[in-house]
Design an enzyme around this catalytic site. Sequence first.
Site, mmCIF file in Angstrom:
data_model
loop_
_atom_site.group_PDB
_atom_site.id
_atom_site.type_symbol
_atom_site.label_atom_id
_atom_site.label_comp_id
_atom_site.label_asym_id
_atom_site.label_seq_id
_atom_site.Cartn_x
_atom_site.Cartn_y
_atom_site.Cartn_z
ATOM 1 N N ASP A 1 0.808 -1.167 0.095
ATOM 2 C CA ASP A 1 -0.046 0.191 -0.048
ATOM 3 C C ASP A 1 0.891 0.945 0.036
ATOM 4 O O ASP A 1 0.407 2.418 -0.138
ATOM 5 C CB ASP A 1 -0.970 -0.051 1.049
ATOM 6 C CG ASP A 1 -0.202 -0.165 2.557
ATOM 7 O OD1 ASP A 1 0.969 -0.213 2.545
ATOM 8 O OD2 ASP A 1 -1.042 -0.134 3.521
ATOM 9 N N ASP B 1 -1.054 -6.099 -0.289
ATOM 10 C CA ASP B 1 -1.561 -5.475 0.894
ATOM 11 C C ASP B 1 -2.834 -5.200 0.784
ATOM 12 O O ASP B 1 -3.517 -4.728 -0.139
ATOM 13 C CB ASP B 1 -0.832 -4.226 0.816
ATOM 14 C CG ASP B 1 0.458 -4.225 1.721
ATOM 15 O OD1 ASP B 1 0.378 -5.187 2.609
ATOM 16 O OD2 ASP B 1 1.015 -3.364 1.922
ATOM 17 N N GLU C 1 8.752 -4.372 10.503
ATOM 18 C CA GLU C 1 9.533 -3.137 10.067
ATOM 19 C C GLU C 1 9.739 -2.200 11.111
ATOM 20 O O GLU C 1 9.238 -1.976 12.392
ATOM 21 C CB GLU C 1 8.202 -2.465 9.243
ATOM 22 C CG GLU C 1 8.554 -1.008 8.902
ATOM 23 C CD GLU C 1 7.467 -0.417 7.670
ATOM 24 O OE1 GLU C 1 6.754 -1.138 7.319
ATOM 25 O OE2 GLU C 1 7.686 0.596 7.295
#
Length: 271
Positions: free
Chosen positions: A51, A90, A189
């Site tokens: 995304d 995503d 992440e």
Amino acid sequence: MSVHSEIKKITTETLRKMKFDKEKITMLTAYDFTTAKMVDAGGIDAILIGDSAANVMAGHETTLPITLDQMIYHTQCVVRGVDRALIVADLPFGSYQSNSEKALESAVRMMKEGGAHSVKIEGGKEIEESITKIINAGIPVMGHLGLTPQSIYQFGTYKVRAKEDEEAEKLMSDAKLLEELGCFALVLEKIPADLAKRVSESISIPTIGIGAGAGCDGQVLVYHDMVGMNKGFSPKFLRRYLDLYTEITGAVSSFVKDVKTGDFPNENESY
Ligand code: KIV
């Protein structure tokens, strides 16, 4: 026999085996046919229709505005360019958070209309029911923990997550939960490298890191950042393999000059 059937396709099972064999997994983003073709030809294991398309393709400040219809369109474009890599798409903000029925509906659309091989969703315990429903429908799910950009207005900043014990413990327990629920892999992440290493060693499914150090089972980068198209984004974790921003603006300037001076097109370039 068609050429396609000779190519050994990467599956979720391949990624599991790679972790078991200690072979590092590679993933890059792509949002369009031409890029997907090049990334696949370069030998990548997985292609993520992230995304992050909201940022790099549409110029939005966050990933929040991109819609499910737009993500499905990008996925359709990528799918047409890929012969080998596993395709992960995503689910965008708002397409799975409200309830598990909606989450399943969004995931089914992404598989059926987009042609993805799997979906990625951000979060842990709070979206347990949605993950379970999607997996029970036979759709492979990749998790995403740590800095989850769809929650940016809750975090307030893109700084490294889980530096404090409490958040690190929650992340570890979410990672174990995602493994238990049947996720096939997990993006980590922007978290401390030692935490990412501990998580990777504590679960049997592969972890794919971005800004999470070398202890992950694989690495992912945003394609536009990796090839240096984006001058304004220079986080510590990013390695640029090209300087395409300079190359492309230079090529455009040369074209402008050649046309203005009458150098292009020449006789050989004319009919
Ligand atoms: O959207 C995206 O590109 C991502 C990667 C940064 C993992 O989620």
